[in-house]
Enzyme design. Structure first.
Site, short mmCIF file in Angstrom:
data_model
loop_
_atom_site.label_atom_id
_atom_site.label_comp_id
_atom_site.label_asym_id
_atom_site.label_seq_id
_atom_site.Cartn_x
_atom_site.Cartn_y
_atom_site.Cartn_z
N ASN A 184 66.52 89.70 55.12
CA ASN A 184 66.48 91.11 55.49
C ASN A 184 67.05 92.05 54.43
OD1 ASN A 184 66.43 93.42 57.57
ND2 ASN A 184 68.62 93.27 57.09
N TYR B 132 59.13 99.29 45.60
CA TYR B 132 59.33 98.81 46.96
C TYR B 132 58.06 98.18 47.51
CZ TYR B 132 61.16 98.95 51.77
OH TYR B 132 61.61 98.61 53.02
N ALA B 133 56.92 98.83 47.29
CA ALA B 133 55.65 98.29 47.77
C ALA B 133 55.34 96.95 47.12
CB ALA B 133 54.53 99.28 47.52
N ILE C 39 61.85 103.29 61.10
CA ILE C 39 62.94 102.83 61.96
C ILE C 39 64.16 103.72 61.74
CG2 ILE C 39 64.36 100.87 62.65
CD1 ILE C 39 61.33 100.45 63.02
#
Length: 246
Positions: free
Chosen positions: A89, A154-155, A187
């Site tokens: 995570n 990030y992608a 989120i």
């Protein structure tokens, strides 16, 4: 108690989705190994779990530094003698358009979000192979499905962790190890705290359910995939987005 007595390592567990996951796993009966760079955050989550009657140990882990991962794995094995679950995570963002992104920005996100997943999985795979069992879940993102403006690094990482999970599914499935990916949408985590209200509102408006997701809703998905209830789910990419991608 669907995770009763399962030894579960969770990286990036000091806040946000990782913290919610650690608490959820403890409530489901897991022996939780709380990992994060933030030692104070690790101690806080471990204390919360123990105060609620759960079992947990904590380690300061930088997923880019193999020695800290090795110390965590050794400590976990010394305490519990097995590792049943790895939730990959840990992650960071350092956004910029391609034109302005520096090599340092690109490398740092790749090192944490992609190479870190490799490092942690590599550190536990032999243990799981010896056990002939294990569940690995990689935290990807909706960005790992469709890309996003200003997130080249990030992608790339979030697409990459899906690719690694699918590869490991092929390599490890016959040996009792399941590997899946979860793609959260928008989120409500601490990462949003500095965003303007109008930007958050625009994010909510894009979601068919009309709201941001809760960290607990991602944690619930991780817990299901780690449990024996998901015993035939392998190589899956599960969106938890409120319908954002429709």
């Amino acid at each position: 108690m669907r995770l009763a007595n399962k030894v579960s390592i969770i990286t990036g567990a000091a806040q946000g989705i990782g913290q919610a996951t650690a608490l959820k796993f403890a409530r489901e009966g897991a022996k939780v190994v709380v990992c994060d760079m933030n030692q104070a955050g690790v101690d806080n989550v471990v204390e919360q779990i123990r105060e609620a009657g759960g079992e947990a140990i904590g380690f300061a882990v930088d997923v880019t530094k193999k020695d800290t991962i090795a110390a965590m794995v050794q400590g976990t094995m010394a305490k519990y003698g097995r590792i049943d679950t790895l939730i990959n995570n840990a992650g960071i963002v350092m956004d910029s358009t391609l034109k302005k992104m520096t090599e340092a920005q690109f490398d740092k996100v790749i090192d944490v979000n992609l190479k870190g997943v490799y490092n942690c999985t590599k550190a536990v795979v032999d243990i799981m192979l010896e056990q002939k069992s294990g569940a690995i879940v990689n935290a990807s993102s909706v960005v790992g499905l469709f890309g996003n403006f200003g997130q080249t690094n990030y992608a790339a990482a979030k697409f990459g962790v899906i690719g690694m999970a699918k590869t490991w599914t092929r390599e490890l499935g016959r040996k009792g190890i399941r590997v899946n990916s979860v793609c959260p949408g928008f989120i409500a985590t601490p990462i949003l705290k500095d965003m303007p209200a109008d930007v958050i509102k625009s994010m909510e408006d894009r979601v068919p359910m009309g709201r941001l997701g809760k960290p607990e809703e991602i944690a619930n998905t991780f817990a299901f995939l780690a449990s024996d209830e998901a015993s035939y789910i392998n190589g899956a990419v599960i969106e938890v987005t409120g319908g954002l991608t429709l």
